[in-house]
Every structure is written in C-alpha cells, then in structure tokens.
Design an enzyme around this catalytic site. Structure first.
Site, short mmCIF file in Angstrom:
data_model
loop_
_atom_site.label_atom_id
_atom_site.label_comp_id
_atom_site.label_asym_id
_atom_site.label_seq_id
_atom_site.Cartn_x
_atom_site.Cartn_y
_atom_site.Cartn_z
N GLU A 113 30.79 -17.85 9.74
CA GLU A 113 30.65 -18.10 8.82
C GLU A 113 29.26 -18.73 8.57
O GLU A 113 27.83 -17.66 7.75
CB GLU A 113 31.86 -18.41 8.12
CG GLU A 113 32.72 -18.03 7.19
CD GLU A 113 32.49 -15.79 6.59
OE1 GLU A 113 31.12 -15.34 6.59
OE2 GLU A 113 32.88 -15.14 7.62
N GLU A 167 40.70 -13.78 1.83
CA GLU A 167 41.06 -14.26 3.75
C GLU A 167 39.75 -15.03 4.02
O GLU A 167 38.76 -14.44 3.27
CB GLU A 167 41.55 -12.79 4.29
CG GLU A 167 42.72 -12.10 3.93
CD GLU A 167 43.02 -11.45 5.52
OE1 GLU A 167 43.57 -11.49 6.24
OE2 GLU A 167 41.93 -10.27 5.46
N GLU A 183 8.78 -24.23 18.17
CA GLU A 183 8.45 -25.57 18.07
C GLU A 183 9.38 -26.16 18.87
O GLU A 183 10.34 -26.64 18.10
CB GLU A 183 8.08 -26.03 16.25
CG GLU A 183 7.57 -27.14 15.99
CD GLU A 183 7.96 -28.00 15.53
OE1 GLU A 183 7.20 -28.83 14.94
OE2 GLU A 183 9.03 -28.12 15.01
N GLY A 239 38.56 -18.19 3.42
CA GLY A 239 37.77 -18.12 3.02
C GLY A 239 37.26 -18.33 1.70
O GLY A 239 35.67 -18.98 1.15
N LYS A 282 25.40 -20.99 -12.21
CA LYS A 282 26.11 -21.58 -11.44
C LYS A 282 27.76 -21.30 -11.24
O LYS A 282 28.70 -20.82 -11.75
CB LYS A 282 26.29 -23.32 -11.87
CG LYS A 282 25.30 -23.71 -12.80
CD LYS A 282 24.54 -24.12 -11.37
CE LYS A 282 23.21 -25.70 -11.63
NZ LYS A 282 22.79 -25.76 -10.52
N GLU A 336 32.57 -7.31 13.47
CA GLU A 336 32.28 -6.68 12.25
C GLU A 336 30.94 -5.14 12.59
O GLU A 336 30.82 -4.74 12.52
CB GLU A 336 30.90 -7.75 12.36
CG GLU A 336 31.14 -9.06 12.16
CD GLU A 336 31.83 -9.08 11.07
OE1 GLU A 336 32.24 -8.45 9.83
OE2 GLU A 336 32.24 -10.49 10.25
N ASP A 383 11.45 -23.72 13.30
CA ASP A 383 10.79 -25.01 13.10
C ASP A 383 11.66 -26.55 13.29
O ASP A 383 13.34 -25.54 14.14
CB ASP A 383 10.83 -25.63 11.83
CG ASP A 383 10.14 -27.07 11.92
OD1 ASP A 383 9.28 -27.75 11.94
OD2 ASP A 383 11.39 -27.59 11.28
N PRO A 386 35.20 -22.41 1.43
CA PRO A 386 36.97 -22.77 2.48
C PRO A 386 37.39 -24.16 1.87
O PRO A 386 39.12 -23.93 2.02
CB PRO A 386 36.39 -22.78 3.98
CG PRO A 386 35.45 -23.24 4.46
CD PRO A 386 34.23 -22.63 2.68
#
Length: 705
Positions: free
Chosen positions: A319, A104, A398, A106, A129, A49, A343, A79
């Site tokens: 991902e 590529e 925590e 997914g 949506k 990356e 948390d 994917p």
C-alpha cells in the site's frame, strides 16, 4: 556479454544469453539480483492489480472521489485503526454520524449519496477530517493522506483538509513540449519569486517570472516546495500532504495555469518530488495516521531519519508503493508536470542514509548489505512506470554517493534515471573561493572535479543551487564581492578591483561549469544575475522576517546596476548553447590545463573554449590545439562591454588554423587571451596574434569554426 548467432556454444535459433562473469563476480551479480527483484514486482503488479496502469491511478479511488451518480466515495488505508468516521462542515462536525465500513487488507470505505438536487453531499471547499479510533481507545483527527487541497488560517499552525471539487476545473490548453536535446534548468521556488517581503503566488510566477526564464534561454523549470509542507522554512522538504499543491501560493487551478503557460512558452516543468522521507507531523501529516508507529513507515529506529527528524517510508509495503507510485502519476496527469527531480536519493539507497559517509568510489560502498534493496527496487519500478507511460518524462536523481548504474537503463541493471546531479561541483567552487588565493587555484583539480563522472551516465552540472544560497552560506556573487555589492554595483562609478574580479569570475565559473561539467545545466533563480546575500525563510531565529526570503529581480530592472550585465551574459550563454548544443554532445576533449598559465582549453560540439584564470597575466600568440582545420570566430566573450567586461578582444578578428600538431590534436592556431577567461567557438578559422593588455581578471570567450 551476448554470444552472437553462429558462435561456439550457441545452437541455431537459441535465444538464451551467455554471461561471461568477471573473476570476482559479486559486484556484477548484485545488479542482476536487483533486476530480478524489479521484475518480480512487475509480475506481482500484473498478477494482483492487472498491471500498473490502474494501480498507479489509485488516487481515483482513495481519498474522496465524485462518482457518476453525483455521490462521493471515501476510501482510506488504516490497518491499525479500530474504527473510522468522517466529520466536517457538511455534518456540523458530528464525530459519529458517518462511519466508514471496514474492508479487506486494512481498507475503509464510506459512500455519501448525492442530495435531492443531485449536488454532492459535501460542497466544494468544505473542511473535513477523518476521525480515527485506535485500538488503544484514542480518538485522533486526521487529514486524508490523499487530500488534494489543504489550508490553514492565520491563527493556526495545523493544516485542514479542504474538499477540492470545483464544478469547472482548469483545463490545460497547450500540449507538453517535446523533450529537448539539451536541458537547461531554472531551479525555482514560487514563494520567494518576488522582490517583496511576502509569500509570492503562482500567479505572480506565471506573469512575472516565466517571461524572464524564457528570455534567459532556459528550457526547463524545476519547481521546489510545491508538495504541501506545514513548515515553510523547511524549503518544502518536510512534506505533510503528498497530493496537495501548496495552498500558501494559491489554488490548484492557479498552479495548473502556471504549468500550462510554461508549456505555451516551450518550457518543461519538473516537480521536486520528496519520496525519501516525510514530516513527523501527525495532525496534518502521514505519521501515526492510523494510531500506530508504522502504517506508511518502518517501525522503530528504521522508520526515523536521525538528522532530518523525519519519517522513512516502508517501500516493501504494497500500500505504500500504491501511495507513492500513484502520487507520481497524479502530478503527471492532474497537473501535467514533465518529470521529477527525486530529492534525497542517497538517503534512500543505503540503510546508513549516507550519514557520516565519505564515498571514495570503491564498489564495496555500493554493493552489499548496507544497500537498501527495497528502496532501490522502488526507484527502478518508479522509473519504469514513468518512462513507459510518458516516454518524454525526465527523472533526475539527487545522489551524492555516485551509485554506479543509477542513470543506466533498467535492462542493464541500472535504476533508470535520466540524469543525476553533479553535486561535487558547487562544493568545489565554494571551497576554492573560501580557501584559496587566485594565484593558488589548482587548475588540474578544477578540471578533474568538472569531468569526474561515470561515463554513459548523464549529469546536471551547476555552479550553485539553492543549497549554496541558504543561510549559513552565501551565493557565489556574495563570496566574490561581499559588502561591496551594496555600494559599488552602479555603472555611474568606476569598477573597484573587488567588483571587477567578482563580475569576471562569476561569468567564467558559470561558463566553465556549463561547458565542461555535464550533459545538462542548472541555475537557481536569481543567481544568474549575481543575487546578493543569502536565502533565509521566516522563522523564530530571524523574527519571522521575509527580508531574505525573496528574489530581488528589481536589481536587474535597474538600468545603471551591473546585475544587468551578469544577466545578459547568462542569457547569451544559454542561447549560444541552444545554437551549438554542447550539453547534448559527447564529453569535452581537454587540450590544455596549464597550472602556471592558469589556462583551461577544451573542445566540445565544434566549439573551442579558452579560459585564462590568471589574475595578472595576459598572453599573446597562445597556441591552441584544435581538431577541425579552418577559420574560427569569437561567438561568446566574457570580456565584452555589455557583459561588464573591458572590451579588449576584437570580434572581427578571424583565427586561422595551421597544420601544426599540438597537445594531441592535428591542428592548432594562435590566439591572444586576457586575464581571466576566454571561451572560443569554431567558425572556420582563427588567428589572433596581437597582444592584449588587461586589468586583473577577465574573460571567457567562445568561438566556433
């Protein structure tokens, strides 16, 4: 162990480390293994990356983003999907007119060019949506996992993805405050931050609560339940939309204004971030986003938390790491939070998630196959990125297990957190109040609980948090005073024995926790003034009532109620710490923990704390050991009248030390204490010899030399 230059076995100029292992090196080698896996992740980010900077800005390419041309780029990771379409207000809810193109790994993309007037094809506040066609020939309607704003109408239980793209978004004015030397946290929930029986707003918090926090002397806010959660009664811990600030309190811009105003007041704001699990909701959550049981989560039993009824992330997925690390970056960049309270860290650290475990501190509990290395490495990478990009960023874990190294530097094999919550302390106070008479309090055990933390790993101490206030439990004040809080808190009537005891112990417990329990301090909103009753969100079991889902700040604003006195003590306690900085100082030196006298005495940051927890015995000419010779004066006294005390200590008295060694210190002085507490702060010297008579329970006094 680093072999220094010139030592035997090290050639001139050699840069290698020479590691001297213990006889049983297994517990030593495992942190090294974790560090190696962490370094491998950083190397892969650099290789694949081009570093973590762009990787953690993936919210700029995923979801929906306006391009320089005015067009909109939609991008998702699904994917397991057969096909993706976009539907919404903009196309009359046509399920097939706008297909995504498969890429590529997914990923799916869709570009919508601008309209003729160069305005976006999807207007601001339009509903959208993602239509997912699965390989099992299902058609699913999903919110984008990267949705920045979701809402629901009054008749629906499902949240809808709403395109948030205002032409003039809120711009922060004030810079982030500098990281304070002492951290005093006000744990807050926006929705309950009002005396009214309703869901309060970001604006209400900005206007009415922030000034109180500033006045009280807290320099940090921990905001709970901000990440969108469909079920209000989950307290924000069943997150459905990770990039969306909860719309039930207002708009994203109103949250930004809240944080900006906090920064103007010099207050940091931490987000209570939930990356340990996610809601099982499918229509408005992440679960089965692409129609498969996996995608963001582990498949099968490993992907479900048996007690929480929620989904568990697959931290080994590239991902998923992109999603979660970008999520942290989003809250830091877009809203300008100053850090995070993570948390459910215990659940993340172990394959058993801490369920049914009673951690003893044995190293075998922390190193072995039961530790989830994928989760541990994710936390290491998250801390590394946050502290690299934002040097003043604060991260709090925590964790109830006591994992060694959790708050040590990554280079030492630690996880890189700044603080951990001292979760045993509030449980101890509740246990004492529920199970023991005052005369049976085990002073040594109290001191042990308050000081039992790993050296060199900073802790946030607290007498009670939201956990203790939830339905099924009660606040400390309610444990102490119970039903008398409804009838006997007025200053127009004499204090009853129950109210007297409750008010005095409430102050003492908090000051002792503040002074001895850690390197930071936390208070849950309203508990500083002894908020009565408990906390319960509207649900079927209480007929959807908001009666207990509120904070009654009006009690403090009523002049004749004793809540004002507790508020005033909490305020002075924080301002005294701000002046002398005991939270930023090394751990306290305890000079007395006397079981018979019920007395605790310790020194920290040139302040001497003296607590008399005896329910009926005062002491005159009580010898107190000190390190620094000189004169001492009272700086904070829980028995002061303005704090609901009886005013039995003369604040003009000066206490002078004597060259009389005592309890491991070279000097000592004589003081008088009244029942129930007394915290001293060094001023230069102190001598307090006249006896003081007092009613059953009392003060805390802080003196400075």
């Amino acid at each position: 162990h680093v072999t220094p230059p010139g030592s035997p076995g090290r050639a001139q100029g050699e840069e290698r480390f020479r590691l001297h292992l213990p006889r049983e090196p297994s517990s030593f080698l495992l942190p090294l293994r974790r560090y190696g896996l962490f370094q491998k992740q950083l190397h892969l980010l650099e290789e694949v990356e081009n570093g973590f900077d762009q990787f953690t800005r993936s919210y700029q390419t995923f979801g929906v983003n306006r391009q320089a041309s005015g067009g909109l780029l939609f991008k998702e990771w699904a994917p397991g999907a057969e096909a993706l379409f976009l539907t919404g207000d903009f196309n009359g809810w046509d399920n097939f007119s706008h297909p995504y193109t498969k890429k590529e790994f997914g990923k799916w993309e869709l570009y919508l060019p601008p309209q003729e007037d160069r305005s976006p094809a999807v207007p601001h506040l339009s509903k959208l949506k993602v239509v997912v066609h699965t390989k099992n020939r299902e058609r699913l309607y999903r919110n984008s996992p990267w949705a920045k704003y979701v809402t629901k109408n009054d008749t629906s239980v499902v949240y809808d993805w709403v395109h948030w793209d205002p032409l003039q978004p809120y711009l922060h004015i004030h810079p982030r405050p500098k990281k304070p030397r002492s951290l005093r946290i006000y744990e807050s929930h926006v929705g309950i931050a009002s005396p009214e029986g309703k869901i309060a707003s970001y604006t209400n918090f900005t206007v009415n609560v922030l000034p109180r926090i500033k006045d009280l002397g807290y320099n940090c806010i921990q905001l709970m339940a901000v990440m969108e959660h469909a079920y209000y009664a989950s307290f924000g811990y069943q997150v459905t939309s990770f990039f969306a600030a909860s719309s039930r309190y207002g708009t994203p811009d109103e949250l930004k204004k809240l944080i900006d105003e906090a920064h103007r007041l010099g207050i940091l704001v931490l987000l209570d971030v939930v990356h340990s699990h996610a809601s099982k909701n499918t229509e408005d959550g992440l679960s089965r986003f692409d129609g498969t049981d996996s995608c963001f989560f582990h498949e099968g039993p490993r992907g479900e938390h048996s007690l929480w009824g929620s989904r568990l992330f697959n931290y080994s997925s590239w991902e998923v790491r992109r999603f979660l690390l970008s999520n942290l970056r989003w809250w830091m960049e877009e809203y300008r939070f100053d850090g995070f309270r993570f948390d459910g860290v215990t659940s993340m650290l172990y394959h058993h998630h801490g369920v049914g475990m009673s951690f003893s501190g044995d190293y075998s509990e922390y190193f072995g196959l039961h530790v989830d290395e994928e989760s541990v490495v994710y936390l290491m990478v998250a801390n590394h990125i946050l502290h690299s990009l934002y040097p003043d960023c604060i991260t709090i874990a925590e964790d109830v297990s006591g994992m060694p190294g959790l708050c040590r530097r990554l280079a030492e094999g630690g996880c890189g957190f700044d603080y951990r919550l001292a979760m045993a302390i509030p449980d101890k106070w509740i246990q004492i109040l529920k199970e023991y008479k005052d005369e049976d309090w085990n002073i040594g055990n109290i001191v042990y609980t308050l000081t039992n933390r790993r050296y060199g790993e900073k802790c946030i101490s607290y007498a009670e948090s939201h956990d203790q206030a939830l339905v099924g439990d009660k606040t400390l004040a309610f444990w102490l005073m119970d039903k008398e809080m409804y009838t006997n808190m007025s200053t127009f009537i004499p204090m009853t024995a129950v109210i007297d005891r409750g008010i005095q112990l409430h102050k003492m417990i908090r000051l002792l926790t503040h002074g001895l329990g850690g390197e930071g301090y936390l208070n849950f909103m309203g508990n500083e003034f002894g908020h009565p009753e408990w906390l319960d969100f509207p649900r079927k079991g209480n007929n959807e009532s908001y009666h207990y889902a509120r904070r009654q700040y009006n009690l403090v604003d009523t002049d004749h109620l004793r809540y004002r006195q507790l508020y005033a003590f909490d305020r002075e306690m924080n301002h005294t710490e701000d002046k002398y900085g005991w939270l930023a100082s090394p751990p306290a030196y305890i000079t007395a923990k006397h079981e018979g006298d019920k007395v605790i005495i310790f020194e920290r940051a040139s302040v001497v704390f003296i607590f008399n927890f005896h329910p009926s015995q005062s002491y005159s000419s009580y010898r107190v050991a000190v390190e620094m010779p000189g004169k001492y004066k009272i700086k904070l006294d829980s028995d002061a009248v303005q704090y609901g005390g009886h005013g039995r200590l003369d604040h003009s008295t000066e206490f002078f030390t004597e060259a009389v060694p005592f309890n491991g210190r070279p000097h000592s002085m004589l003081v008088s204490t009244v029942q129930y507490t007394f915290a001293t702060a060094p001023a230069l010297a102190v001598r307090f010899t006249h006896p003081v008579q007092r009613p059953p329970q009392q003060p805390t006094l802080a003196m400075r030399p």
